[in-house]
Design a protein around this motif. Structure first.
Motif, PDB file in Angstrom:
ATOM      1  N   ASP A  37      46.348   0.354  72.559  1.00  0.00           N
ATOM      2  CA  ASP A  37      45.931  -0.660  71.597  1.00  0.00           C
ATOM      3  C   ASP A  37      44.591  -1.276  71.972  1.00  0.00           C
ATOM      4  O   ASP A  37      44.036  -2.069  71.234  1.00  0.00           O
ATOM      5  CB  ASP A  37      46.989  -1.764  71.519  1.00  0.00           C
ATOM      6  CG  ASP A  37      46.834  -2.619  70.267  1.00  0.00           C
ATOM      7  OD1 ASP A  37      46.625  -2.046  69.187  1.00  0.00           O
ATOM      8  OD2 ASP A  37      46.899  -3.852  70.390  1.00  0.00           O
ATOM      9  N   ASP A  38      44.081  -0.927  73.141  1.00  0.00           N
ATOM     10  CA  ASP A  38      42.845  -1.515  73.633  1.00  0.00           C
ATOM     11  C   ASP A  38      41.648  -0.762  73.065  1.00  0.00           C
ATOM     12  O   ASP A  38      41.773   0.311  72.496  1.00  0.00           O
ATOM     13  CB  ASP A  38      42.817  -1.474  75.157  1.00  0.00           C
ATOM     14  CG  ASP A  38      41.838  -2.473  75.740  1.00  0.00           C
ATOM     15  OD1 ASP A  38      41.252  -3.242  74.962  1.00  0.00           O
ATOM     16  OD2 ASP A  38      41.656  -2.480  76.962  1.00  0.00           O
ATOM     17  N   GLY A  39      40.476  -1.349  73.241  1.00  0.00           N
ATOM     18  CA  GLY A  39      39.263  -0.666  72.815  1.00  0.00           C
ATOM     19  C   GLY A  39      38.417  -1.531  71.896  1.00  0.00           C
ATOM     20  O   GLY A  39      38.825  -2.607  71.466  1.00  0.00           O
ATOM     21  N   PRO A  40      37.187  -1.070  71.594  1.00  0.00           N
ATOM     22  CA  PRO A  40      36.286  -1.847  70.740  1.00  0.00           C
ATOM     23  C   PRO A  40      36.823  -2.012  69.330  1.00  0.00           C
ATOM     24  O   PRO A  40      37.493  -1.132  68.794  1.00  0.00           O
ATOM     25  CB  PRO A  40      34.995  -1.006  70.749  1.00  0.00           C
ATOM     26  CG  PRO A  40      35.439   0.382  71.082  1.00  0.00           C
ATOM     27  CD  PRO A  40      36.602   0.217  72.021  1.00  0.00           C
ATOM     28  N   GLY A  41      36.551  -3.141  68.748  1.00  0.00           N
ATOM     29  CA  GLY A  41      36.940  -3.401  67.371  1.00  0.00           C
ATOM     30  C   GLY A  41      38.397  -3.769  67.195  1.00  0.00           C
ATOM     31  O   GLY A  41      38.905  -3.774  66.078  1.00  0.00           O
ATOM     32  N   ARG A  42      39.056  -4.124  68.283  1.00  0.00           N
ATOM     33  CA  ARG A  42      40.487  -4.423  68.181  1.00  0.00           C
ATOM     34  C   ARG A  42      40.755  -5.601  67.256  1.00  0.00           C
ATOM     35  O   ARG A  42      41.688  -5.575  66.460  1.00  0.00           O
ATOM     36  CB  ARG A  42      41.043  -4.703  69.579  1.00  0.00           C
ATOM     37  CG  ARG A  42      42.508  -5.093  69.574  1.00  0.00           C
ATOM     38  CD  ARG A  42      43.016  -5.341  70.976  1.00  0.00           C
ATOM     39  NE  ARG A  42      44.400  -5.740  70.960  1.00  0.00           N
ATOM     40  CZ  ARG A  42      45.097  -6.008  72.049  1.00  0.00           C
ATOM     41  NH1 ARG A  42      44.541  -5.915  73.223  1.00  0.00           N
ATOM     42  NH2 ARG A  42      46.363  -6.381  71.961  1.00  0.00           N
ATOM     43  N   GLN A  43      39.959  -6.629  67.356  1.00  0.00           N
ATOM     44  CA  GLN A  43      40.185  -7.815  66.529  1.00  0.00           C
ATOM     45  C   GLN A  43      40.026  -7.499  65.047  1.00  0.00           C
ATOM     46  O   GLN A  43      40.759  -8.019  64.205  1.00  0.00           O
ATOM     47  CB  GLN A  43      39.207  -8.934  66.932  1.00  0.00           C
ATOM     48  CG  GLN A  43      39.386  -9.421  68.370  1.00  0.00           C
ATOM     49  CD  GLN A  43      40.766  -9.989  68.605  1.00  0.00           C
ATOM     50  OE1 GLN A  43      41.333 -10.638  67.732  1.00  0.00           O
ATOM     51  NE2 GLN A  43      41.327  -9.762  69.783  1.00  0.00           N
ATOM     52  N   GLU A  44      39.068  -6.616  64.726  1.00  0.00           N
ATOM     53  CA  GLU A  44      38.823  -6.300  63.328  1.00  0.00           C
ATOM     54  C   GLU A  44      39.900  -5.383  62.736  1.00  0.00           C
ATOM     55  O   GLU A  44      40.323  -5.551  61.602  1.00  0.00           O
ATOM     56  CB  GLU A  44      37.447  -5.635  63.170  1.00  0.00           C
ATOM     57  CG  GLU A  44      36.268  -6.567  63.443  1.00  0.00           C
ATOM     58  CD  GLU A  44      36.060  -6.834  64.919  1.00  0.00           C
ATOM     59  OE1 GLU A  44      36.624  -6.097  65.747  1.00  0.00           O
ATOM     60  OE2 GLU A  44      35.334  -7.793  65.249  1.00  0.00           O
ATOM     61  N   ARG A  45      40.366  -4.419  63.531  1.00  0.00           N
ATOM     62  CA  ARG A  45      41.279  -3.428  62.965  1.00  0.00           C
ATOM     63  C   ARG A  45      42.741  -3.845  63.075  1.00  0.00           C
ATOM     64  O   ARG A  45      43.615  -3.244  62.450  1.00  0.00           O
ATOM     65  CB  ARG A  45      41.098  -2.079  63.672  1.00  0.00           C
ATOM     66  CG  ARG A  45      41.562  -2.102  65.113  1.00  0.00           C
ATOM     67  CD  ARG A  45      41.631  -0.703  65.704  1.00  0.00           C
ATOM     68  NE  ARG A  45      42.184  -0.759  67.043  1.00  0.00           N
ATOM     69  CZ  ARG A  45      41.482  -0.872  68.142  1.00  0.00           C
ATOM     70  NH1 ARG A  45      40.165  -0.939  68.062  1.00  0.00           N
ATOM     71  NH2 ARG A  45      42.054  -0.926  69.328  1.00  0.00           N
ATOM     72  N   GLY A  46      43.028  -4.842  63.926  1.00  0.00           N
ATOM     73  CA  GLY A  46      44.414  -5.233  64.147  1.00  0.00           C
ATOM     74  C   GLY A  46      45.083  -4.320  65.166  1.00  0.00           C
ATOM     75  O   GLY A  46      44.475  -3.406  65.716  1.00  0.00           O
ATOM     76  N   SER A  47      46.343  -4.565  65.423  1.00  0.00           N
ATOM     77  CA  SER A  47      47.071  -3.822  66.435  1.00  0.00           C
ATOM     78  C   SER A  47      47.308  -2.382  66.000  1.00  0.00           C
ATOM     79  O   SER A  47      47.680  -2.113  64.868  1.00  0.00           O
ATOM     80  CB  SER A  47      48.410  -4.507  66.713  1.00  0.00           C
ATOM     81  OG  SER A  47      49.144  -3.779  67.657  1.00  0.00           O
ATOM     82  N   ARG A  48      47.083  -1.428  66.921  1.00  0.00           N
ATOM     83  CA  ARG A  48      47.327  -0.014  66.636  1.00  0.00           C
ATOM     84  C   ARG A  48      48.605   0.491  67.290  1.00  0.00           C
ATOM     85  O   ARG A  48      49.142   1.502  66.861  1.00  0.00           O
ATOM     86  CB  ARG A  48      46.155   0.828  67.138  1.00  0.00           C
ATOM     87  CG  ARG A  48      44.861   0.608  66.388  1.00  0.00           C
ATOM     88  CD  ARG A  48      43.835   1.623  66.825  1.00  0.00           C
ATOM     89  NE  ARG A  48      43.619   1.569  68.278  1.00  0.00           N
ATOM     90  CZ  ARG A  48      42.826   2.400  68.940  1.00  0.00           C
ATOM     91  NH1 ARG A  48      42.201   3.354  68.303  1.00  0.00           N
ATOM     92  NH2 ARG A  48      42.664   2.279  70.241  1.00  0.00           N
ATOM     93  N   ALA A  49      49.061  -0.164  68.350  1.00  0.00           N
ATOM     94  CA  ALA A  49      50.250   0.287  69.067  1.00  0.00           C
ATOM     95  C   ALA A  49      50.988  -0.912  69.637  1.00  0.00           C
ATOM     96  O   ALA A  49      50.381  -1.913  70.002  1.00  0.00           O
ATOM     97  CB  ALA A  49      49.853   1.242  70.193  1.00  0.00           C
ATOM     98  N   ARG A  50      52.299  -0.790  69.686  1.00  0.00           N
ATOM     99  CA  ARG A  50      53.089  -1.841  70.333  1.00  0.00           C
ATOM    100  C   ARG A  50      54.341  -1.228  70.923  1.00  0.00           C
ATOM    101  O   ARG A  50      54.868  -0.225  70.435  1.00  0.00           O
ATOM    102  CB  ARG A  50      53.453  -2.945  69.354  1.00  0.00           C
ATOM    103  CG  ARG A  50      54.465  -2.578  68.283  1.00  0.00           C
ATOM    104  CD  ARG A  50      54.712  -3.746  67.366  1.00  0.00           C
ATOM    105  NE  ARG A  50      55.670  -3.450  66.311  1.00  0.00           N
ATOM    106  CZ  ARG A  50      56.964  -3.777  66.356  1.00  0.00           C
ATOM    107  NH1 ARG A  50      57.433  -4.423  67.414  1.00  0.00           N
ATOM    108  NH2 ARG A  50      57.770  -3.488  65.357  1.00  0.00           N
ATOM    109  N   ALA A  51      54.806  -1.816  72.023  1.00  0.00           N
ATOM    110  CA  ALA A  51      56.028  -1.359  72.663  1.00  0.00           C
ATOM    111  C   ALA A  51      57.229  -1.985  71.970  1.00  0.00           C
ATOM    112  O   ALA A  51      57.187  -3.139  71.543  1.00  0.00           O
ATOM    113  CB  ALA A  51      56.015  -1.728  74.140  1.00  0.00           C
ATOM    114  N   LEU A  52      58.292  -1.219  71.857  1.00  0.00           N
ATOM    115  CA  LEU A  52      59.512  -1.713  71.228  1.00  0.00           C
ATOM    116  C   LEU A  52      60.718  -1.087  71.930  1.00  0.00           C
ATOM    117  O   LEU A  52      60.825   0.135  72.015  1.00  0.00           O
ATOM    118  CB  LEU A  52      59.546  -1.344  69.741  1.00  0.00           C
ATOM    119  CG  LEU A  52      60.812  -1.773  68.981  1.00  0.00           C
ATOM    120  CD1 LEU A  52      60.901  -3.287  68.902  1.00  0.00           C
ATOM    121  CD2 LEU A  52      60.829  -1.159  67.583  1.00  0.00           C
ATOM    122  N   VAL A  53      61.593  -1.943  72.436  1.00  0.00           N
ATOM    123  CA  VAL A  53      62.845  -1.460  73.022  1.00  0.00           C
ATOM    124  C   VAL A  53      63.784  -1.181  71.851  1.00  0.00           C
ATOM    125  O   VAL A  53      64.594  -2.025  71.462  1.00  0.00           O
ATOM    126  CB  VAL A  53      63.437  -2.485  74.002  1.00  0.00           C
ATOM    127  CG1 VAL A  53      64.748  -1.962  74.590  1.00  0.00           C
ATOM    128  CG2 VAL A  53      62.444  -2.789  75.122  1.00  0.00           C
TER     129      VAL A  53
END
Length: 316
Positions: free
Chosen positions: A171-187
């Motif tokens: 989910d890290d990288g340039p433009g994160r704030q603009e594009r929103g979350s790309r990945a998240r962990a979920l149990v």
């Protein structure tokens, strides 16, 4: 005036840090005399995880799904890729056993960072796989579940911590704030009952898990419909657990695009893939190992590995 005061404060803080550093190092040395530490992988003195053993988890992940016969049960996509950072032999296996079953949670952060670094290298392939899923807005990183008893014994869901690090890396990288979350962990999965997988054959492992992996309580299956999922685990052996997880997720409509693990167990009788690593002075447990023939069939990264020296079982 405020700027000058801020500069003076920053200068004072820097001097204080320099003054405290020798005391911190002295305190760490004294603590080592009282509570000696050894490398969780090879037993080298005075370090939690030595440099030569760390190098075994460096480099790009490589494909290993053909080693796990039970992955043929992964729904209608037998070609779901699995990636590993290393062979689960020698110091790598000793490291994971120590981490999960011998209380060496002091290396948790290092293992999380190692797998996260591998995930960053896989980002282009994962992005391409996500793009063709019905709901490609966000990748879910799902840990392969352990039993409740194992989580209590270890004091935490260690594989979930690995998944969290992988999700943060992707989910890290340039433009994160603009594009929103790309990945998240979920149990998203839980495992109920069943004995440890240690010592079980391929069919017995699958039978032991049949019907025991389920969606986590309170999770609405609609949340998973068409969503891409990357499974995360510590070691891939037969693939029975991963196959069960994929089946449960597929029934909920999710699309498993791959499996990422710290290490993959070679098939029985397989030779060592690479020469043994340089051993740090003072190692107590890591014995000499003969170098095997090079095996490039999995596009192994350049580095060093060794044959198994710690045959202790790994409990899930």
């Amino acid at each position: 005036m405020r700027v000058e005061a801020a500069d003076r404060w920053a200068s004072w803080c820097a001097r204080a840090r320099r003054a405290v550093r020798p005391l911190r190092e002295t305190g760490r040395g004294l603590l080592g005399l009282v509570l000696p530490v050894a490398c969780a992988a090879c037993g080298a003195d005075d370090v939690a995880w030595c440099g030569p053993c760390r190098s075994l988890l460096d480099g790009p992940p490589w494909r290993c799904e053909e080693r796990a016969g039970r992955l043929d049960r992964m729904g209608t996509r037998p070609d779901v890729p699995a990636w590993a950072l290393a062979d689960a032999v020698g110091p790598v296996r000793s490291l994971v056993v120590s981490w999960k079953d011998r209380g060496r949670t002091d290396v948790t952060g290092d293992l999380v960072r190692a797998l996260a670094a591998g995930a960053r290298l896989l980002a282009p392939e994962l992005t391409a796989a996500v793009a063709v899923c019905p709901t490609p807005a966000r990748l879910l990183v799902v840990p392969v579940p352990s039993t409740a008893a194992a989580r209590r014994r270890r004091g935490a869901d260690l594989v979930a911590l690995l998944a969290g690090g992988v999700a943060e890396a992707l989910d890290d990288g340039p433009g994160r704030q603009e594009r929103g979350s790309r990945a998240r962990a979920l149990v998203a999965l839980r495992r109920r009952g069943g004995r440890d997988q240690v010592g079980l054959g391929r069919r017995a492992r699958a039978d032991n898990l049949a019907g025991r992996v389920r969606l986590a309580r309170g999770l609405d299956p609609a949340e998973l419909d068409g969503v891409p999922v990357l499974l995360v685990d510590d070691i891939l052996t037969t693939g029975a657990t991963a196959a069960q997880c994929q089946e449960v997720l597929a029934r909920a409509g999710a699309v498993v695009i791959g499996l990422l693990v710290l290490a993959s167990t070679p098939p029985p009788g397989a030779p060592s893939t690479l020469a043994p690593p340089p051993v740090a002075p003072g190692s107590r447990r890591f014995g000499a190992a003969a170098a095997g023939d090079l095996d490039r069939s999995h596009d192994l990264h350049s580095g060093t590995r060794a044959r198994t020296v710690d045959s202790a079982p790994l409990r899930r």
